[in-house]
Design a protein around this motif. Structure first.
Motif, PDB file in Angstrom:
ATOM      1  N   ASP A 165      31.188  35.572  47.577  1.00 55.27           N
ATOM      2  CA  ASP A 165      32.385  34.993  46.953  1.00 55.27           C
ATOM      3  C   ASP A 165      32.988  35.960  45.932  1.00 55.27           C
ATOM      4  N   ILE A 166      32.113  36.653  45.214  1.00 64.43           N
ATOM      5  CA  ILE A 166      32.633  37.639  44.246  1.00 64.43           C
ATOM      6  C   ILE A 166      33.393  38.715  45.012  1.00 64.43           C
ATOM      7  N   ARG A 167      32.804  39.164  46.094  1.00 64.40           N
ATOM      8  CA  ARG A 167      33.467  40.187  46.911  1.00 64.40           C
ATOM      9  C   ARG A 167      34.804  39.681  47.451  1.00 64.40           C
ATOM     10  N   GLY A 168      34.779  38.478  47.996  1.00 63.59           N
ATOM     11  CA  GLY A 168      35.999  37.919  48.583  1.00 63.59           C
ATOM     12  C   GLY A 168      37.096  37.770  47.541  1.00 63.59           C
ATOM     13  N   ALA A 169      36.728  37.264  46.376  1.00 60.28           N
ATOM     14  CA  ALA A 169      37.725  37.053  45.323  1.00 60.28           C
ATOM     15  C   ALA A 169      38.297  38.395  44.867  1.00 60.28           C
ATOM     16  N   ALA A 170      37.432  39.388  44.721  1.00 60.81           N
ATOM     17  CA  ALA A 170      37.897  40.709  44.266  1.00 60.81           C
ATOM     18  C   ALA A 170      38.856  41.308  45.296  1.00 60.81           C
ATOM     19  N   ARG A 171      38.521  41.153  46.558  1.00 59.74           N
ATOM     20  CA  ARG A 171      39.399  41.702  47.615  1.00 59.74           C
ATOM     21  C   ARG A 171      40.752  40.998  47.583  1.00 59.74           C
ATOM     22  N   LEU A 172      40.698  39.687  47.465  1.00 59.63           N
ATOM     23  CA  LEU A 172      41.956  38.930  47.461  1.00 59.63           C
ATOM     24  C   LEU A 172      42.813  39.351  46.261  1.00 59.63           C
ATOM     25  N   TYR A 173      42.179  39.443  45.088  1.00 66.16           N
ATOM     26  CA  TYR A 173      42.933  39.834  43.891  1.00 66.16           C
ATOM     27  C   TYR A 173      43.553  41.224  44.074  1.00 66.16           C
ATOM     28  N   ALA A 174      42.790  42.128  44.647  1.00 64.33           N
ATOM     29  CA  ALA A 174      43.256  43.513  44.728  1.00 64.33           C
ATOM     30  C   ALA A 174      44.250  43.752  45.852  1.00 64.33           C
ATOM     31  N   THR A 175      44.216  42.924  46.887  1.00 61.37           N
ATOM     32  CA  THR A 175      45.029  43.256  48.067  1.00 61.37           C
ATOM     33  C   THR A 175      46.030  42.174  48.466  1.00 61.37           C
ATOM     34  N   GLY A 176      46.076  41.079  47.713  1.00 61.98           N
ATOM     35  CA  GLY A 176      46.894  39.936  48.151  1.00 61.98           C
ATOM     36  C   GLY A 176      48.345  39.992  47.735  1.00 61.98           C
ATOM     37  N   GLY A 177      48.835  41.126  47.257  1.00 60.44           N
ATOM     38  CA  GLY A 177      50.227  41.195  46.782  1.00 60.44           C
ATOM     39  C   GLY A 177      50.259  41.105  45.268  1.00 60.44           C
ATOM     40  N   ASN A 178      51.308  40.507  44.725  1.00 63.34           N
ATOM     41  CA  ASN A 178      51.410  40.377  43.266  1.00 63.34           C
ATOM     42  C   ASN A 178      50.304  39.462  42.750  1.00 63.34           C
ATOM     43  N   ALA A 179      49.411  40.007  41.925  1.00 66.24           N
ATOM     44  CA  ALA A 179      48.299  39.187  41.422  1.00 66.24           C
ATOM     45  C   ALA A 179      48.385  39.058  39.908  1.00 66.24           C
ATOM     46  N   ALA A 180      48.291  37.824  39.442  1.00 68.20           N
ATOM     47  CA  ALA A 180      48.400  37.562  38.000  1.00 68.20           C
ATOM     48  C   ALA A 180      47.147  36.856  37.513  1.00 68.20           C
ATOM     49  N   ILE A 181      46.703  37.233  36.314  1.00 63.47           N
ATOM     50  CA  ILE A 181      45.537  36.572  35.727  1.00 63.47           C
ATOM     51  C   ILE A 181      46.016  35.639  34.615  1.00 63.47           C
ATOM     52  N   TYR A 182      45.575  34.395  34.675  1.00 61.50           N
ATOM     53  CA  TYR A 182      45.860  33.423  33.623  1.00 61.50           C
ATOM     54  C   TYR A 182      44.520  33.011  33.025  1.00 61.50           C
ATOM     55  N   TYR A 183      44.414  33.089  31.706  1.00 62.68           N
ATOM     56  CA  TYR A 183      43.126  32.719  31.109  1.00 62.68           C
ATOM     57  C   TYR A 183      43.323  31.897  29.852  1.00 62.68           C
ATOM     58  N   GLY A 184      42.244  31.196  29.493  1.00 63.14           N
ATOM     59  CA  GLY A 184      42.324  30.313  28.332  1.00 63.14           C
ATOM     60  C   GLY A 184      41.095  30.431  27.457  1.00 63.14           C
TER      61      GLY A 184
END
Ligand code: SF4
Ligand code: SF4
Ligand code: SF4
Ligand code: FES
Length: 802
Positions: free
Chosen positions: A519-538
């Motif tokens: 899952d860590i791998r999948g999420a990292a790939r999606l974040y890096a290759t899925g187009g415009n990626a934004a991080i929202y944190y709280g």
């Protein structure tokens, strides 16, 4: 000042912002609008208001009421203008005998099944059905009122803020669409068919027991009195209003505060509010009853000892006592024995004045703010990486985002209005990664399912994000061009080597975080290759001893993948309280002057010393926890706390209360007797956002105006109290007739605020700092051409177990 009720024009259908110009003729007038605009909207732009009931410009057009019929040359029939798009050369007629007859016929049917109690209806004078009847010239109803009807349908009064009276419903579906399209909760449906169709909440149950979250979008959309605020039923229709800003969370929604006399009737989200675009949550729209709550303290109070009862007194005596105590303490224990705490609930101007009182009046830098325990890691983390202590985007940016990574935030609860915008984008196809120990609402909600939910063990954010960095580097997903051009290469290589270490691999980190390596791998790939990626944190990121390291790890990921400096990407802290960003901007930290300029910088100090007419102390002051330590040790004796409740909200309550108990004079300025007031000697009654002028700065760095809609209950607004306290102490911190003059001083001393003034805010509605000569209208997206600090800085993020 003249009092008016602000009326926002309803263009019937949504604004189309892009598209080639199309010119057409409507009732003989030429109109040019962007391609994709409806005929109804095109007509409205030149003041031709076609009667309508089911259309409103916050919703997609639906075409159900048939009131907006028009004739179009060369086309048969009478198409609905709300669902017909403009085309070049079109020739439209909006009114003639045939159209009037058709519209009257439609209205007759509506009115024949509608209670004729206009005079006693809560919507009287502000009802779209009533208006439409007038617009079409309805004078009579041929059918009588005896047939089948819904006039006896029962009211649902279960919701604490609004009533539902189905007898008045015209089944236009605006409420259903508002709940779906604007709020994204999908709590309403039209139940039944044909004549028996009616709006139903949940499984045809009372609103209160349904999944409705009381955001009020349906109430706002309803053209009749079917869904109506209880306060309007109780008080009557409002008669004047001002635009102001919500005082709850860091979204910074703007509202029209609608009043009748000095009574607030309702808060209506402002369509031109750039953060909320006409939407709100239950808090901002309905939860303002605290302003007039019977527990409000409206008179100053004093006592000799914290074990004695409070005694009400005059402002003069309370401020006199505060001043004599503070002077006595400084004479006996020295200049450093006093301090102040600013509030992320209060305005920028108020926070500025409190820090000025400490620096120019007390003569030290012992000032801190409640952001210390929430978002100070954001300030330090982002300024270290990018050079600016703030989020990089505006909220509109989410509309261009393809992958959202939400970590340590629960926006549907904490920042509901922004969550609605996120959900809208997710329903349109953006992908979602949620990193959170909890299965927050966003993970699975109507029509949305996160691609990845990484249920990280609390306290292991750093390890997880570093493992994502590992995947990005090992699988060659780094945006080389961005890193080469925009970042410090040596630091990048150092970071890359660090993330490559075997203990940072997803397989190794799985044992620490509890998140499966795949899952860590999948999420990292999606974040890096899925187009415009934004991080929202709280706060799940920042309210932790590793908060700063986590913010740095977030910045590393954004830089490594080039997700910075354009719409749709970025690093976006979701701020907790309404003015966390602002109170930090205003110099509330003991080592920074307004605009995050370090106190040790002699040139900066000089500027302030000159304008303030004092010598600013070069030594950083005490943070809240250091003040409390010093109090326990016996060197810190007096504290002025504006709008903050450290005994309630700071960690290690025993230590906090021991520190407070050890002080000789604690002054609390607040609207209620909070926990900290149990340890106070002087209570100065505070004011709510409804009772004062000023500005709040939201999570997008947006400076929004707060406008006084009612007189301050205690007689003085918070900013005036700080000035009077300075007066009583005999120190000069300036003379200001209005908070706008405080803002002028802030602008003169703070390069990022140089272009900000109330005049500018009135003209533009709001502005995102930096606002200066280089960016006169502010800056929605930061770091577009380069980072503020020059080259973006990768920082090694060592994981230290909690
Ligand atoms: S108040 Fe909000 S959540 Fe509730 S039904 Fe209306 S739009 Fe939906
Ligand atoms: S409740 Fe109001 S908005 Fe909803 S269908 Fe009825 S009239 Fe229309
Ligand atoms: S989202 Fe935040 S700012 Fe907006 S209405 Fe709700 S509490 Fe207020
Ligand atoms: S407003 Fe166009 S069909 Fe109702």
């Amino acid at each position: 000042m003249s009092m008016t009720l602000i009326q926002e024009k309803d263009f019937g259908t949504k604004e189309i912002r892009a598209g080639a110009d199309v010119t057409l003729k409507i009732d003989g007038f030429d109109v040019t609008v962007p391609e994709g605009t409806s005929v109804m909207r095109a007509a409205a732009t030149i003041g031709l208001n076609i009667p309508k009931l089911c259309a409103t410009d916050s919703l997609n057009s639906f075409g159900s009421c048939r009131l907006c019929l028009v004739e179009i040359e060369g086309r048969g029939g009478t198409p609905a203008s709300c669902t017909t798009l403009v085309s070049p050369g079109m020739n439209v007629t909006t009114s003639n005998p045939r159209l009037r007859k058709l519209r009257k016929g439609v209205m007759e049917l509506y009115i024949s099944d509608h209670p004729l109690d206009c005079l006693t209806c809560s919507a009287n004078g502000n009802c779209e059905l009533q208006d439409a009847a007038g617009e079409v010239g309805l004078r009579d109803v041929r059918y009588g009122y005896q047939g089948d009807n819904h006039l006896d349908a029962c009211k649902d009064t279960s919701n604490p803020y609004f009533d539902y009276d189905p007898s008045k419903c015209i089944v236009c579906s605006r409420c259903v669409r508002a709940c779906e399209e604007v709020q994204g909760t999908f709590a309403l449906t039209i139940d039944g068919r044909g004549f028996s169709s009616r709006v139903a909440a949940g499984q045809n149950e009372p609103f209160l027991s349904s999944e409705c979250v009381s955001c009020g979008a349906c109430v706002q959309a309803c053209p009749t009195a079917t869904l109506m605020e209880k306060k309007v039923v109780e008080i009557g229709q409002p008669e004047h209003s001002l635009v102001t800003t919500c005082a709850y969370c860091g979204v910074g929604c703007q509202f029209k505060a609608e009043m009748r006399g000095a009574e607030l009737v309702r808060m209506v989200p402002y369509k031109d509010g750039k953060a909320n675009r006409g939407h709100s949550c239950v808090k901002g729209r309905f939860a303002w009853g605290y302003a007039n709550h019977r527990d409000r303290i409206t008179k100053p109070m004093i006592r000799e000892d914290i074990n004695e009862p409070w005694r009400e007194t005059t402002w003069e005596e309370a401020l006199g006592r505060a001043a004599s105590e503070f002077k006595r303490i400084q004479e006996k224990y020295g200049k450093g024995s006093l301090g102040g705490i600013t509030s992320s609930r209060c305005t920028n101007e108020e926070a500025y004045l409190v820090q000025k009182l400490v620096r120019a009046g007390f003569g030290n830098n012992n000032v801190d703010t409640c952001a210390r325990v929430c978002h100070s890691p954001t300030g330090f983390g982002l300024s270290s990486a990018f050079g600016t202590s703030a989020g990089t985007q505006d909220f509109d940016s989410v509309e261009q985002c393809d992958v959202m990574l939400v970590i340590g935030a629960n926006p549907t609860d904490g920042h509901p209005v922004f969550a609605s915008r996120m959900k809208k984008r997710l329903r349109a196809g953006a992908k979602l990664i949620v990193i959170d120990p909890r299965r927050t609402d966003l993970v699975r909600t109507p029509h949305i399912e996160a691609q990845y939910h990484l249920p990280v063990k609390p306290g292991t954010n750093v390890a997880l994000l570093t493992a994502m960095g590992h995947v990005i580097v090992t699988e060659n997903l780094v945006n080389d061009a961005f890193v080469r051009e925009r970042c410090d290469l040596a630091e990048f290589h150092e970071w890359a080597e660090f993330v490559l270490e075997p203990e940072n691999s997803p397989e190794a980190v799985e044992k620490i975080t509890g998140v499966p390596a795949e899952d860590i791998r999948g999420a990292a790939r999606l974040y890096a290759t899925g187009g415009n990626a934004a991080i929202y944190y709280g706060l799940g990121v920042t309210e932790h001893s590793q908060g700063t390291t986590t913010v740095m790890a977030i910045a590393n990921l954004a830089m490594a993948t080039g997700n910075i400096g354009r719409p749709g990407v970025g690093v976006n802290p979701l701020r907790g309280q309404n003015n966390v960003q602002g109170s930090c901007d205003m110099g509330s930290f003991p080592h920074e002057l307004p605009g995050y300029r370090h106190i040790s910088d002699a040139a900066v100090r000089d500027e302030f010393s000159k304008l303030w007419g004092v010598t600013v102390d070069p030594e950083p002051g005490l943070r809240i926890n250091n003040m409390l330590d010093a109090a326990v040790e016996g060197t810190f004796k007096g504290l002025y706390i504006q709008g903050e409740d450290i005994a309630q909200s700071d960690p290690d309550t025993k230590h906090v209360t021991a520190g407070l108990e050890a002080m000789e004079c604690v002054i609390i300025q607040d609207i209620f007797l909070n926990e900290t007031a149990n340890y106070a000697h002087i209570f100065l009654p505070g004011t709510t956002f409804l009772e004062k002028d000023g500005t709040f700065t939201n999570a997008e760095r947006r400076i929004n105006r707060v406008r006084r809609v009612m007189p301050p209950l205690p007689g003085l607004a918070d900013w005036e109290v700080t000035l009077k306290l300075a007066d009583a102490l005999g120190v000069d911190i300036g003379t200001y007739a209005h908070p706008g003059e405080v803002m002028d001083e802030i602008a003169a001393l703070t390069p990022t605020f140089a272009g900000v003034s109330y005049k500018r805010l009135d003209e533009l509605g709001s502005v995102q700092w930096p606002c200066n000569e280089a960016a006169p209208e502010g800056m929605p997206i930061m770091h577009e051409a380069g980072f503020k600090r020059g080259l973006g800085r990768f920082i090694v993020t060592e994981y230290i177990p909690t």
